[in-house]
Design a protein around this motif. Sequence first.
Motif, PDB file in Angstrom:
ATOM      1  N   ASP A  42      19.148  34.458  -2.106  1.00  0.00           N
ATOM      2  CA  ASP A  42      19.161  35.767  -1.444  1.00  0.00           C
ATOM      3  C   ASP A  42      18.627  35.593  -0.022  1.00  0.00           C
ATOM      4  O   ASP A  42      17.515  36.013   0.290  1.00  0.00           O
ATOM      5  CB  ASP A  42      18.319  36.764  -2.241  1.00  0.00           C
ATOM      6  N   GLY A  43      19.425  34.934   0.812  1.00  0.00           N
ATOM      7  CA  GLY A  43      19.040  34.696   2.204  1.00  0.00           C
ATOM      8  C   GLY A  43      17.727  33.938   2.300  1.00  0.00           C
ATOM      9  O   GLY A  43      17.481  33.004   1.542  1.00  0.00           O
ATOM     10  N   ASP A  44      16.871  34.360   3.245  1.00  0.00           N
ATOM     11  CA  ASP A  44      15.574  33.696   3.378  1.00  0.00           C
ATOM     12  C   ASP A  44      14.498  34.361   2.525  1.00  0.00           C
ATOM     13  O   ASP A  44      13.336  33.977   2.556  1.00  0.00           O
ATOM     14  CB  ASP A  44      15.139  33.591   4.842  1.00  0.00           C
ATOM     15  N   SER A  45      14.900  35.347   1.701  1.00  0.00           N
ATOM     16  CA  SER A  45      13.942  35.995   0.797  1.00  0.00           C
ATOM     17  C   SER A  45      13.755  35.215  -0.491  1.00  0.00           C
ATOM     18  O   SER A  45      12.704  35.297  -1.122  1.00  0.00           O
ATOM     19  CB  SER A  45      14.421  37.409   0.436  1.00  0.00           C
ATOM     20  N   LEU A  46      14.782  34.474  -0.883  1.00  0.00           N
ATOM     21  CA  LEU A  46      14.735  33.743  -2.149  1.00  0.00           C
ATOM     22  C   LEU A  46      15.716  32.580  -2.085  1.00  0.00           C
ATOM     23  O   LEU A  46      16.905  32.785  -1.837  1.00  0.00           O
ATOM     24  CB  LEU A  46      15.101  34.689  -3.304  1.00  0.00           C
ATOM     25  N   PHE A  47      15.217  31.380  -2.276  1.00  0.00           N
ATOM     26  CA  PHE A  47      16.063  30.193  -2.309  1.00  0.00           C
ATOM     27  C   PHE A  47      15.368  29.137  -3.152  1.00  0.00           C
ATOM     28  O   PHE A  47      14.211  29.295  -3.552  1.00  0.00           O
ATOM     29  CB  PHE A  47      16.391  29.682  -0.900  1.00  0.00           C
ATOM     30  N   VAL A  48      16.095  28.068  -3.460  1.00  0.00           N
ATOM     31  CA  VAL A  48      15.504  26.982  -4.235  1.00  0.00           C
ATOM     32  C   VAL A  48      15.741  25.667  -3.504  1.00  0.00           C
ATOM     33  O   VAL A  48      16.842  25.401  -3.018  1.00  0.00           O
ATOM     34  CB  VAL A  48      16.049  26.927  -5.689  1.00  0.00           C
ATOM     35  N   ASN A  49      14.687  24.894  -3.381  1.00  0.00           N
ATOM     36  CA  ASN A  49      14.772  23.536  -2.864  1.00  0.00           C
ATOM     37  C   ASN A  49      14.752  22.600  -4.070  1.00  0.00           C
ATOM     38  O   ASN A  49      13.781  22.601  -4.834  1.00  0.00           O
ATOM     39  CB  ASN A  49      13.594  23.218  -1.944  1.00  0.00           C
ATOM     40  N   LEU A 140      11.771  11.915 -11.009  1.00  0.00           N
ATOM     41  CA  LEU A 140      11.827  13.280 -11.541  1.00  0.00           C
ATOM     42  C   LEU A 140      12.787  14.088 -10.702  1.00  0.00           C
ATOM     43  O   LEU A 140      13.163  13.703  -9.593  1.00  0.00           O
ATOM     44  CB  LEU A 140      10.451  13.944 -11.582  1.00  0.00           C
ATOM     45  N   LYS A 141      13.161  15.230 -11.262  1.00  0.00           N
ATOM     46  CA  LYS A 141      13.985  16.191 -10.534  1.00  0.00           C
ATOM     47  C   LYS A 141      13.441  17.562 -10.869  1.00  0.00           C
ATOM     48  O   LYS A 141      13.117  17.851 -12.031  1.00  0.00           O
ATOM     49  CB  LYS A 141      15.452  16.084 -10.960  1.00  0.00           C
ATOM     50  N   LYS A 142      13.317  18.398  -9.838  1.00  0.00           N
ATOM     51  CA  LYS A 142      12.812  19.741 -10.065  1.00  0.00           C
ATOM     52  C   LYS A 142      13.338  20.686  -9.004  1.00  0.00           C
ATOM     53  O   LYS A 142      13.788  20.266  -7.938  1.00  0.00           O
ATOM     54  CB  LYS A 142      11.288  19.768 -10.074  1.00  0.00           C
ATOM     55  N   GLY A 143      13.259  21.958  -9.332  1.00  0.00           N
ATOM     56  CA  GLY A 143      13.538  22.999  -8.366  1.00  0.00           C
ATOM     57  C   GLY A 143      12.222  23.621  -7.921  1.00  0.00           C
ATOM     58  O   GLY A 143      11.326  23.822  -8.741  1.00  0.00           O
ATOM     59  N   ILE A 144      12.116  23.870  -6.638  1.00  0.00           N
ATOM     60  CA  ILE A 144      10.975  24.580  -6.097  1.00  0.00           C
ATOM     61  C   ILE A 144      11.528  25.884  -5.516  1.00  0.00           C
ATOM     62  O   ILE A 144      12.100  25.887  -4.419  1.00  0.00           O
ATOM     63  CB  ILE A 144      10.224  23.765  -5.046  1.00  0.00           C
ATOM     64  N   PHE A 145      11.429  26.932  -6.308  1.00  0.00           N
ATOM     65  CA  PHE A 145      11.907  28.234  -5.863  1.00  0.00           C
ATOM     66  C   PHE A 145      10.928  28.795  -4.840  1.00  0.00           C
ATOM     67  O   PHE A 145       9.717  28.672  -5.004  1.00  0.00           O
ATOM     68  CB  PHE A 145      12.031  29.198  -7.055  1.00  0.00           C
ATOM     69  N   LYS A 146      11.458  29.398  -3.805  1.00  0.00           N
ATOM     70  CA  LYS A 146      10.651  29.985  -2.739  1.00  0.00           C
ATOM     71  C   LYS A 146      10.946  31.482  -2.721  1.00  0.00           C
ATOM     72  O   LYS A 146      12.093  31.891  -2.520  1.00  0.00           O
ATOM     73  CB  LYS A 146      11.002  29.366  -1.393  1.00  0.00           C
ATOM     74  N   VAL A 147       9.902  32.266  -2.955  1.00  0.00           N
ATOM     75  CA  VAL A 147      10.026  33.723  -2.980  1.00  0.00           C
ATOM     76  C   VAL A 147       9.171  34.272  -1.835  1.00  0.00           C
ATOM     77  O   VAL A 147       7.955  34.069  -1.818  1.00  0.00           O
ATOM     78  CB  VAL A 147       9.543  34.308  -4.333  1.00  0.00           C
ATOM     79  N   ARG A 148       9.817  34.956  -0.893  1.00  0.00           N
ATOM     80  CA  ARG A 148       9.070  35.510   0.236  1.00  0.00           C
ATOM     81  C   ARG A 148       8.036  36.514  -0.258  1.00  0.00           C
ATOM     82  O   ARG A 148       8.326  37.375  -1.079  1.00  0.00           O
ATOM     83  CB  ARG A 148       9.986  36.188   1.253  1.00  0.00           C
TER      84      ARG A 148
END
Length: 149
Positions: A42-49, A140-148
Amino acid sequence: MIYGNIHQKETYAFLPVPVQRCLDLARSSGFASLTPGSHPIDGDSLFVNVAAYTTGPEETRSWEAHKDYLDIHVLSEGEEYIDLGFIESMTCGAYHKDSDYQEVTGTARARVLMRPGDFLICYREDAHKPGIAAGEPAPLKKGIFKVRI
């Protein structure tokens, strides 16, 4: 900080909607197949690295904290320890606004073992040191979700 498992959906039903959305995406069949890199939600409000790396000894890993985003670590492959500390008991260095990265040093107050399906939510107050080997260094592999925030 909140430590849990994505499969305990009812337990974490109290979490805010954007966090619930991250956990739902982590439960989806496509999550494990995401390639390393940044994926918009969701744009820069929510993404996953998505990160893929080899864990290492504690002394080779770095502390970090964030001001603009929650970090939601969700492991998909491998395992790692993440050390934790409260930001007010750490020494803070420079803050890099462009990458939302707070330099931090200090001593861990707790350690969690992350395995596939586990998640760790780190708030502004939560310094964390990810990537610590649980035994021998391993991929390892992981997602780092970023929530503004």
